[in-house]
Write a protein that holds these residues in place. Structure first.
Motif, short mmCIF file in Angstrom:
data_model
loop_
_atom_site.label_atom_id
_atom_site.label_comp_id
_atom_site.label_asym_id
_atom_site.label_seq_id
_atom_site.Cartn_x
_atom_site.Cartn_y
_atom_site.Cartn_z
N THR A 156 12.74 1.68 -0.65
CA THR A 156 12.01 3.17 -0.73
C THR A 156 12.83 3.41 0.63
O THR A 156 13.29 4.90 1.11
CB THR A 156 10.66 2.13 0.42
OG1 THR A 156 10.55 1.86 -0.76
CG2 THR A 156 10.23 3.37 0.59
N TYR A 184 10.58 -3.74 -2.17
CA TYR A 184 9.88 -2.30 -2.15
C TYR A 184 10.92 -2.05 -0.47
O TYR A 184 10.75 -0.65 -0.17
CB TYR A 184 8.98 -3.11 -1.79
CG TYR A 184 7.83 -2.46 -3.03
CD1 TYR A 184 7.47 -1.62 -3.92
CD2 TYR A 184 7.39 -4.51 -3.81
CE1 TYR A 184 6.87 -1.44 -4.80
CE2 TYR A 184 6.45 -4.54 -4.33
CZ TYR A 184 6.44 -2.61 -5.99
OH TYR A 184 5.93 -2.69 -6.73
N VAL A 197 4.91 2.46 1.74
CA VAL A 197 6.24 2.76 1.60
C VAL A 197 6.49 4.52 2.52
O VAL A 197 7.50 4.29 2.88
CB VAL A 197 5.53 3.19 -0.09
CG1 VAL A 197 6.39 3.86 -1.13
CG2 VAL A 197 5.30 1.46 -0.47
N LEU A 198 4.86 4.55 2.89
CA LEU A 198 5.16 6.11 3.11
C LEU A 198 6.22 5.41 4.62
O LEU A 198 6.84 6.53 5.48
CB LEU A 198 4.06 7.34 3.69
CG LEU A 198 4.08 8.58 3.63
CD1 LEU A 198 4.83 9.23 3.20
CD2 LEU A 198 2.50 9.10 4.01
N THR A 221 1.18 -0.98 0.03
CA THR A 221 0.35 0.08 0.26
C THR A 221 0.80 0.98 -0.35
O THR A 221 2.09 1.09 0.19
CB THR A 221 -0.90 0.04 1.49
OG1 THR A 221 -0.15 -0.10 2.28
CG2 THR A 221 -1.66 -1.28 1.45
N ARG A 222 0.48 2.36 -0.44
CA ARG A 222 1.13 3.40 -0.01
C ARG A 222 1.55 3.88 0.83
O ARG A 222 2.22 4.41 1.75
CB ARG A 222 -0.17 4.79 -0.85
CG ARG A 222 0.50 4.91 -2.69
CD ARG A 222 -0.16 2.97 -3.10
NE ARG A 222 -0.02 3.64 -4.37
CZ ARG A 222 -0.26 2.67 -5.17
NH1 ARG A 222 -0.40 1.59 -4.97
NH2 ARG A 222 -0.15 2.21 -7.00
#
Length: 333
Positions: free
Chosen positions: A322, A318, A286-287, A282-283
């Motif tokens: 990131t 990921y 990642v944030l 999900t976004r």
């Protein structure tokens, strides 16, 4: 920046471990809540083989049992349905008697980082061979052997190290262990006990990772810092110690204390939780990773995503991409 995965069936082959290392993983965690080093030696051998083939030096952390409360062993998984009742203790779900003695009517009992929630009907009562209580299932789910257990708002006194922990510490050097994680650190005495055990085992060079998983550890953070090499902000059980909306502020506080003291710290738990079942995170996840790096984290760790998820190598990719993006942006700012 160090990037860790957790060993488990999902990454249980040299090929998968090579893919994870190629994606940027620099170390692994071996969870010893479900067995000793000797029983888990095959995992370490696979990691070492994967590292040799890629000419990569892999950090290996062993995560001790420590003073953490956990369910005992039982044969079959239990599907706890909301509104149903469970017996805890003698004749039912195996719960340490130390914990049962602290349960009062109305207490919230959290299993597996709060995935399952129970409400105690009454305090522990003696039975033929021990103690037992009845508890209503408030939030249902699958209950498995050895999962974490917490009584909200209560600290159950437990010894710093189990006999199993001491055995594993004595064998750590022979297995190539580079770091040891101590769960539920409560005070500097816990870390001193661990340091002494490592010294007695001739393993004084092994790095000490202090896992902050309860409010005792949070409140004692300043006194802990001189006695560990790394702090671990372990958000699973830490999130059981408070309403979840308070957890971000506590994480930020711990990060600030570590930054100001120049102490390396790790952020762990549910970094990419959706990747248990999905190939893309999900976004928000990642944030979360990006912000942990901006807060000064020196390492990040995946747990169930690599141990039991469907996409272990992709999850590492990921995580690393990131984290590295955050580092680049910090340099350019």
């Amino acid at each position: 920046m160090e990037y860790y995965g957790t060993l488990g069936p999902a990454c249980g082959s040299v090929q998968t471990l090579k893919e994870m290392l190629a994606a940027g993983m620099t170390g692994v965690r071996l969870n010893l809540s479900h067995g000793d080093l000797e029983e888990n030696g095959h995992w370490i051998r696979m990691v070492q083989e994967a590292g040799r083939e890629l000419h990569s030096q892999v950090q290996i952390l062993m995560d001790l049992r420590g003073p953490e409360l956990r369910l005992g062993r039982f044969k079959e998984e239990i599907q706890a349905e909301e509104g149903s009742w469970l017996v805890l203790g003698d004749g039912g779900l195996p719960v340490p008697e130390e914990a049962l003695a602290y349960v009062c009517p109305g207490d919230r009992i959290l299993i597996d980082d709060g995935k399952v929630e129970l409400e105690a009907e009454a305090g522990a009562a003696p039975s033929a061979s021990g103690c037992r209580i009845m508890a209503r299932v408030v939030r249902g789910g699958l209950i498995k052997s050895g999962k974490s257990l917490a009584i909200e708002g209560k600290a159950v006194p437990m010894p710093t190290l189990t006999e199993s922990d001491r055995k594993n510490i004595r064998e750590a050097v022979s297995y190539g262990i580079t770091g040891v994680m101590l769960p539920f650190v409560r005070n500097k005495e816990d870390l001193l006990v661990l340091r002494e055990a490592l010294k007695e085992a001739g393993a004084g060079e092994i790095q000490v990772f202090a896992k902050i998983e309860n409010m005792q550890g949070v409140e004692a953070i300043k006194e802990l810092l001189p006695y560990c090499d790394h702090v671990v902000i372990a958000r699973g059980d830490l999130g059981n110690a408070m309403p979840l909306w308070k957890l971000p502020g506590v994480q930020k506080r711990l990060a600030r204390e570590c930054r100001e003291a120049g102490k390396p710290f790790m952020v762990v738990t549910q970094m990419l939780d959706s990747m248990h079942e999905r190939a893309v995170p999900t976004r928000a996840e990642v944030l979360d990773i990006y912000n942990a790096v901006l807060d000064g984290a020196s390492s990040l760790m995946l747990t169930g995503e690599t141990a039991a998820g469907s996409y272990p190598a992709q999850a590492v990719e990921y995580l690393v991409n990131t984290g590295e993006e955050a580092l680049r942006d910090m340099e350019e700012a």
